[in-house]
Design a protein around this motif. Sequence first.
Motif, PDB file in Angstrom:
ATOM      1  N   VAL A 225       0.834  -1.201   0.000  1.00 18.38           N
ATOM      2  CA  VAL A 225       0.000   0.000   0.000  1.00 18.38           C
ATOM      3  C   VAL A 225       0.870   1.252   0.000  1.00 18.38           C
ATOM      4  N   GLY A 226       0.514   2.206  -0.866  1.00 17.28           N
ATOM      5  CA  GLY A 226       1.183   3.495  -0.900  1.00 17.28           C
ATOM      6  C   GLY A 226       0.225   4.596  -0.489  1.00 17.28           C
ATOM      7  N   LEU A 227       0.727   5.562   0.301  1.00 16.85           N
ATOM      8  CA  LEU A 227      -0.097   6.662   0.794  1.00 16.85           C
ATOM      9  C   LEU A 227       0.554   7.989   0.432  1.00 16.85           C
ATOM     10  N   PRO A 228      -0.208   8.958  -0.080  1.00 19.16           N
ATOM     11  CA  PRO A 228       0.371  10.268  -0.401  1.00 19.16           C
ATOM     12  C   PRO A 228       0.737  11.030   0.874  1.00 19.16           C
ATOM     13  N   ARG A 229       1.970  11.561   0.891  1.00 22.28           N
ATOM     14  CA  ARG A 229       2.439  12.328   2.044  1.00 22.28           C
ATOM     15  C   ARG A 229       3.335  13.456   1.547  1.00 22.28           C
ATOM     16  N   ASP A 230       2.919  14.699   1.770  1.00 18.45           N
ATOM     17  CA  ASP A 230       3.733  15.877   1.446  1.00 18.45           C
ATOM     18  C   ASP A 230       4.219  15.864  -0.005  1.00 18.45           C
ATOM     19  N   GLY A 231       3.305  15.555  -0.915  1.00 17.95           N
ATOM     20  CA  GLY A 231       3.652  15.581  -2.328  1.00 17.95           C
ATOM     21  C   GLY A 231       4.398  14.363  -2.822  1.00 17.95           C
ATOM     22  N   GLU A 232       4.612  13.383  -1.975  1.00 19.01           N
ATOM     23  CA  GLU A 232       5.276  12.140  -2.366  1.00 19.01           C
ATOM     24  C   GLU A 232       4.372  10.962  -2.035  1.00 19.01           C
ATOM     25  N   LEU A 233       4.716   9.790  -2.553  1.00 24.14           N
ATOM     26  CA  LEU A 233       3.956   8.587  -2.265  1.00 24.14           C
ATOM     27  C   LEU A 233       4.773   7.725  -1.313  1.00 24.14           C
ATOM     28  N   LEU A 234       4.268   7.561  -0.101  1.00 28.82           N
ATOM     29  CA  LEU A 234       4.942   6.747   0.913  1.00 28.82           C
ATOM     30  C   LEU A 234       4.589   5.289   0.676  1.00 28.82           C
ATOM     31  N   LEU A 235       5.573   4.515   0.203  1.00 29.71           N
ATOM     32  CA  LEU A 235       5.329   3.124  -0.162  1.00 29.71           C
ATOM     33  C   LEU A 235       5.757   2.180   0.948  1.00 29.71           C
ATOM     34  N   ALA A 236       4.868   1.272   1.332  1.00 28.37           N
ATOM     35  CA  ALA A 236       5.216   0.230   2.294  1.00 28.37           C
ATOM     36  C   ALA A 236       5.966  -0.890   1.579  1.00 28.37           C
ATOM     37  N   ASP A 237       6.403  -1.891   2.332  1.00 28.80           N
ATOM     38  CA  ASP A 237       7.057  -3.044   1.717  1.00 28.80           C
ATOM     39  C   ASP A 237       6.096  -3.754   0.768  1.00 28.80           C
ATOM     40  N   PRO A 238       6.612  -4.397  -0.285  1.00 31.48           N
ATOM     41  CA  PRO A 238       5.727  -5.110  -1.209  1.00 31.48           C
ATOM     42  C   PRO A 238       4.930  -6.198  -0.508  1.00 31.48           C
ATOM     43  N   ALA A 239       3.727  -6.416  -0.973  1.00 29.62           N
ATOM     44  CA  ALA A 239       2.913  -7.502  -0.424  1.00 29.62           C
ATOM     45  C   ALA A 239       3.488  -8.843  -0.865  1.00 29.62           C
ATOM     46  N   PRO A 240       3.534  -9.817   0.017  1.00 28.63           N
ATOM     47  CA  PRO A 240       4.076 -11.128  -0.365  1.00 28.63           C
ATOM     48  C   PRO A 240       3.190 -11.800  -1.401  1.00 28.63           C
ATOM     49  N   LEU A 241       3.828 -12.574  -2.280  1.00 26.00           N
ATOM     50  CA  LEU A 241       3.060 -13.315  -3.278  1.00 26.00           C
ATOM     51  C   LEU A 241       2.290 -14.439  -2.608  1.00 26.00           C
ATOM     52  N   VAL A 242       1.024 -14.555  -2.962  1.00 26.26           N
ATOM     53  CA  VAL A 242       0.159 -15.581  -2.384  1.00 26.26           C
ATOM     54  C   VAL A 242      -0.085 -16.660  -3.439  1.00 26.26           C
ATOM     55  N   PRO A 243       0.031 -17.935  -3.086  1.00 22.12           N
ATOM     56  CA  PRO A 243      -0.280 -18.982  -4.066  1.00 22.12           C
ATOM     57  C   PRO A 243      -1.664 -18.772  -4.662  1.00 22.12           C
ATOM     58  N   LEU A 244      -1.789 -18.960  -5.968  1.00 17.65           N
ATOM     59  CA  LEU A 244      -3.044 -18.660  -6.651  1.00 17.65           C
ATOM     60  C   LEU A 244      -4.210 -19.485  -6.127  1.00 17.65           C
ATOM     61  N   ASP A 245      -3.931 -20.698  -5.690  1.00 18.85           N
ATOM     62  CA  ASP A 245      -5.017 -21.555  -5.208  1.00 18.85           C
ATOM     63  C   ASP A 245      -5.556 -21.113  -3.859  1.00 18.85           C
ATOM     64  N   GLU A 246      -4.855 -20.219  -3.169  1.00 17.72           N
ATOM     65  CA  GLU A 246      -5.336 -19.722  -1.882  1.00 17.72           C
ATOM     66  C   GLU A 246      -6.263 -18.517  -2.044  1.00 17.72           C
ATOM     67  N   ALA A 247      -6.342 -17.962  -3.252  1.00 21.06           N
ATOM     68  CA  ALA A 247      -7.235 -16.834  -3.490  1.00 21.06           C
ATOM     69  C   ALA A 247      -8.675 -17.327  -3.580  1.00 21.06           C
ATOM     70  N   PRO A 248      -9.638 -16.536  -3.127  1.00 19.42           N
ATOM     71  CA  PRO A 248     -11.043 -16.939  -3.259  1.00 19.42           C
ATOM     72  C   PRO A 248     -11.460 -16.962  -4.721  1.00 19.42           C
ATOM     73  N   LEU A 249     -12.482 -17.731  -5.022  1.00 18.02           N
ATOM     74  CA  LEU A 249     -12.983 -17.743  -6.388  1.00 18.02           C
ATOM     75  C   LEU A 249     -13.631 -16.404  -6.710  1.00 18.02           C
ATOM     76  N   PRO A 250     -13.474 -15.910  -7.930  1.00 20.09           N
ATOM     77  CA  PRO A 250     -14.018 -14.596  -8.289  1.00 20.09           C
ATOM     78  C   PRO A 250     -15.517 -14.504  -8.034  1.00 20.09           C
ATOM     79  N   ALA A 251     -15.955 -13.338  -7.566  1.00 16.84           N
ATOM     80  CA  ALA A 251     -17.381 -13.111  -7.285  1.00 16.84           C
ATOM     81  C   ALA A 251     -18.091 -12.710  -8.577  1.00 16.84           C
ATOM     82  N   ARG A 252     -18.284 -13.682  -9.459  1.00 14.79           N
ATOM     83  CA  ARG A 252     -18.875 -13.393 -10.754  1.00 14.79           C
ATOM     84  C   ARG A 252     -20.337 -12.968 -10.660  1.00 14.79           C
ATOM     85  N   GLU A 253     -20.980 -13.283  -9.553  1.00 11.54           N
ATOM     86  CA  GLU A 253     -22.378 -12.880  -9.404  1.00 11.54           C
ATOM     87  C   GLU A 253     -22.535 -11.361  -9.383  1.00 11.54           C
ATOM     88  N   LEU A 254     -21.452 -10.639  -9.061  1.00 10.98           N
ATOM     89  CA  LEU A 254     -21.531  -9.183  -8.995  1.00 10.98           C
ATOM     90  C   LEU A 254     -21.478  -8.537 -10.380  1.00 10.98           C
TER      91      LEU A 254
END
Length: 319
Positions: A225-254
Amino acid sequence: MPNPVDAPPLHPSIVALVALAANVAANHPKQGLCQVERLRDLGVPEAHIRAVVDIARHLREEAGAQLDTRFDEQAGIQDPTQTRAPAPAEPPKAPVTLGGEDVFLFEPLALEYLAAGLLPHHDVKILDMRLDRDLHRALEGFSPDVVGITAYTVHVKTVRRTFETIKSLDPRVLTVAGGHHATVRPRDFLSSAIDVVVSGEGIEPLRQVVARHERGESLEGIPGVGLPRDGELLLADPAPLVPLDEAPLPARELTAPYRRHYYSEWMRPLASIRTSKGCPYRCRFCALWKIAGGRYLKRRPECVVEELSRIEELSLIHI
């Protein structure tokens, strides 16, 4: 060389598209309108019709400009090199499309994944503005606390303007930008109308952003996540890669109200499914490998089959 007489006849839609282009380029609006009606009767997508009209108009204008230039040169009226801008090198895209939507329109699979990560603990709505542009009505009817928009590179300026509109309609809304371009160039979304920029896979970062925002807590330090601060973007550490099979199935009903409009070439309605992510190679013309940090992730076949069993569309494209 095959005999043209023996060749199969062209499909009526191809003949009508060519006739439409010829009539628009020749400035014959009545004949062009007849072809438009015929194309609609044949079921040709509106995006295809608009694309042909735009290209034909461009060719007509370019040809007219060249004729005017020759006339001016021969008549000695003016120096065209000082008064005329060079003609564009290629036809413009249709004005209502970005990123190829004039030849295909895929379901917003990334948004369906993000929505699945927030359900069932939050109310979620997907507004596909490629098909439904009534943003004001959607905001007024749903009254969201958080609005997120995904973007490819071609969408950056459009997304920034859309967030400005959202803030003007409801300043209290937390605005979140994400997607491919936000992963590669997150600082391009530095704007007073954008509160949060998510880089990389957004399911878990967005889930944390919404949870903390709901509790009134700071959003600093959330991976990815990056947040704007004093005209710059404050970037946190990158999010760790998650195995694809651990992601929920897409909410296609929406996306149910839009699904019959998703297509590619002759395949309609069309569904999308993600079977892998990233790339092991380092092609300079492609940023796909950067999206996954240089790794290539794959789903297990049984997980893909399970998701396939829940898809109703007969046509399918894998991503």
